[in-house]
Design a protein around this motif. Structure first.
Motif, short mmCIF file in Angstrom:
data_model
loop_
_atom_site.label_atom_id
_atom_site.label_comp_id
_atom_site.label_asym_id
_atom_site.label_seq_id
_atom_site.Cartn_x
_atom_site.Cartn_y
_atom_site.Cartn_z
N ALA A 52 -6.95 -7.51 9.52
CA ALA A 52 -7.07 -6.61 10.67
C ALA A 52 -5.75 -6.57 11.45
O ALA A 52 -5.32 -5.50 11.92
CB ALA A 52 -8.20 -7.05 11.58
N LEU A 53 -5.11 -7.72 11.60
CA LEU A 53 -3.84 -7.79 12.30
C LEU A 53 -2.74 -7.12 11.48
O LEU A 53 -1.87 -6.44 12.04
CB LEU A 53 -3.47 -9.24 12.60
CG LEU A 53 -2.20 -9.47 13.41
CD1 LEU A 53 -2.26 -8.72 14.73
CD2 LEU A 53 -1.99 -10.97 13.66
N GLN A 54 -2.78 -7.28 10.16
CA GLN A 54 -1.83 -6.58 9.31
C GLN A 54 -1.94 -5.06 9.50
O GLN A 54 -0.93 -4.36 9.60
CB GLN A 54 -2.09 -6.92 7.83
CG GLN A 54 -1.74 -8.33 7.43
CD GLN A 54 -1.90 -8.54 5.93
OE1 GLN A 54 -1.55 -7.67 5.14
NE2 GLN A 54 -2.43 -9.70 5.55
N SER A 86 0.28 -0.07 11.37
CA SER A 86 0.06 1.22 12.02
C SER A 86 1.06 1.46 13.14
O SER A 86 1.60 2.57 13.29
CB SER A 86 -1.38 1.29 12.59
OG SER A 86 -2.33 1.18 11.56
N GLN A 87 1.34 0.42 13.92
CA GLN A 87 2.30 0.55 15.01
C GLN A 87 3.71 0.79 14.46
O GLN A 87 4.45 1.64 14.97
CB GLN A 87 2.29 -0.70 15.89
CG GLN A 87 3.15 -0.57 17.14
CD GLN A 87 3.02 -1.78 18.06
OE1 GLN A 87 2.35 -2.76 17.73
NE2 GLN A 87 3.66 -1.71 19.21
N ILE A 128 -2.37 -1.49 2.64
CA ILE A 128 -2.30 -2.71 3.43
C ILE A 128 -2.42 -3.92 2.50
O ILE A 128 -3.29 -3.96 1.63
CB ILE A 128 -3.42 -2.74 4.50
CG1 ILE A 128 -3.28 -1.55 5.44
CG2 ILE A 128 -3.35 -4.05 5.30
CD1 ILE A 128 -1.99 -1.51 6.20
N GLY A 129 -1.55 -4.89 2.71
CA GLY A 129 -1.54 -6.05 1.83
C GLY A 129 -0.44 -5.95 0.79
O GLY A 129 -0.17 -6.91 0.06
N GLU A 130 0.21 -4.78 0.71
CA GLU A 130 1.34 -4.58 -0.19
C GLU A 130 2.56 -4.18 0.65
O GLU A 130 2.42 -3.71 1.78
CB GLU A 130 1.02 -3.49 -1.23
CG GLU A 130 -0.12 -3.86 -2.16
CD GLU A 130 -0.37 -2.79 -3.20
OE1 GLU A 130 0.44 -1.83 -3.29
OE2 GLU A 130 -1.39 -2.90 -3.92
N PRO A 131 3.79 -4.35 0.10
CA PRO A 131 4.99 -3.99 0.88
C PRO A 131 5.07 -2.48 1.09
O PRO A 131 5.33 -1.71 0.16
CB PRO A 131 6.14 -4.48 0.00
CG PRO A 131 5.57 -4.60 -1.38
CD PRO A 131 4.13 -4.94 -1.20
N ILE A 132 4.85 -2.07 2.30
CA ILE A 132 4.77 -0.65 2.65
C ILE A 132 6.14 0.03 2.55
O ILE A 132 7.16 -0.54 2.95
CB ILE A 132 4.18 -0.47 4.05
CG1 ILE A 132 2.67 -0.70 4.01
CG2 ILE A 132 4.50 0.91 4.64
CD1 ILE A 132 1.98 -0.60 5.35
#
Length: 280
Positions: free
Chosen positions: A218-220, A225-226, A273-277
């Motif tokens: 959730a924090l990720q 998003s920010q 999410i969980g992968e390098p964006i």
């Protein structure tokens, strides 16, 4: 009040986007012409440029040299130069400047030294004031030297922003993915650097992705998003990276190179999410 400042920043960014692209291309052309002209003068006068140390013709090793002036001028106090020499004549080099900005202890120097291939003992000599790494590569038959300036993130480094920003073709704004405070600071770094350079390609980079993966999902999602919101508002691509595991380090500079020289390199977005964006 913060929302109003944010809206003003977005409007300002939109207004000079078109002008920025035009000025950026003119700036690249101007640097190239000046570089070629200086090389012509050096050859005509029979002098060899003193910016790079030439190795013996039979040497094939890449050498890293670390040097610092004992009494540098005020505008470059703390400047440390780490130069990569490739055993070739430097007269045909075209030098382009790239600058790194962000708070202290977020992994800027580790990111830079990973890309440059600098050994750990050399990295430990860096970290104060402005660190500089020169890396040479071949692009479409031309020899390009990326002069990469890493600005320290402490309070005393504010005086170094003008000299680091000036004439840069790209500016990397970096933050620690595990620290939302450093993410918020990116806007301040962007605003300060943009006062002295509005034509450079901006890139947002989140560091320490390997540690970021250990955070609750959730924090990720919230941090990602920010970060995407900031990057989108300022029309900058966003990369999540890890110097420790060499995640997206080379892709950042490959992206910059493709932008500068109009190379046909397709970069794929990754918003999982969980992968390098990678977002752009």
């Amino acid at each position: 009040m913060k929302q109003q400042q944010w809206q003003q920043l977005c409007r300002k960014k939109t207004q000079f986007n078109i002008k920025k692209k035009f000025l950026w291309r003119i700036s690249i052309l101007r640097r190239y012409v000046l570089s070629v002209w200086s090389q012509f003068l050096a050859c005509w006068s029979g002098k060899i440029s003193g910016n790079y140390r030439s190795l013996p013709p039979n040497s094939s090793d890449t050498t890293t040299t670390v040097s610092s002036s004992s009494s540098p001028p005020p505008s470059t106090a703390g400047l440390i130069s780490l130069r990569l020499s490739y055993g070739k004549d430097s007269s045909d080099l075209v030098s382009l400047k790239i600058s790194l900005f962000g708070d202290s202890n977020i992994g800027k120097t580790s990111f830079l030294t990973k890309y440059a291939g600098i050994k750990k003992r050399d990295e430990e000599n860096a970290g104060m004031g402005i660190n500089r790494v020169d890396k040479i590569l071949d692009v479409k038959g031309a020899r390009i030297c990326y002069s990469i300036w890493d600005v320290g993130g402490d309070e005393s480094s504010g005086d170094q922003i003008p000299i680091a920003s000036k004439d840069s073709v790209a500016m990397l704004f970096m933050f620690d993915l595990t620290s939302r405070r450093t993410l918020k600071s990116v806007i301040r770094w962007y605003q300060e650097a943009s006062k002295y350079n509005q034509t450079a390609v901006p890139v947002f980079i989140g560091t320490k992705f390997d540690e970021f993966m250990q955070l609750p999902i959730a924090l990720q999602w919230t941090i990602a998003s920010q970060a995407r919101g900031y990057a989108k508002a300022l029309n900058a691509p966003l990369f999540f990276s890890s110097a420790k595991y060499n995640i997206n380090v080379n892709k950042v500079f490959k992206f910059i190179t493709s932008k500068l020289f109009n190379l046909n390199w397709k970069l794929e977005r990754n918003l999982t999410i969980g992968e390098p964006i990678i977002d752009f």
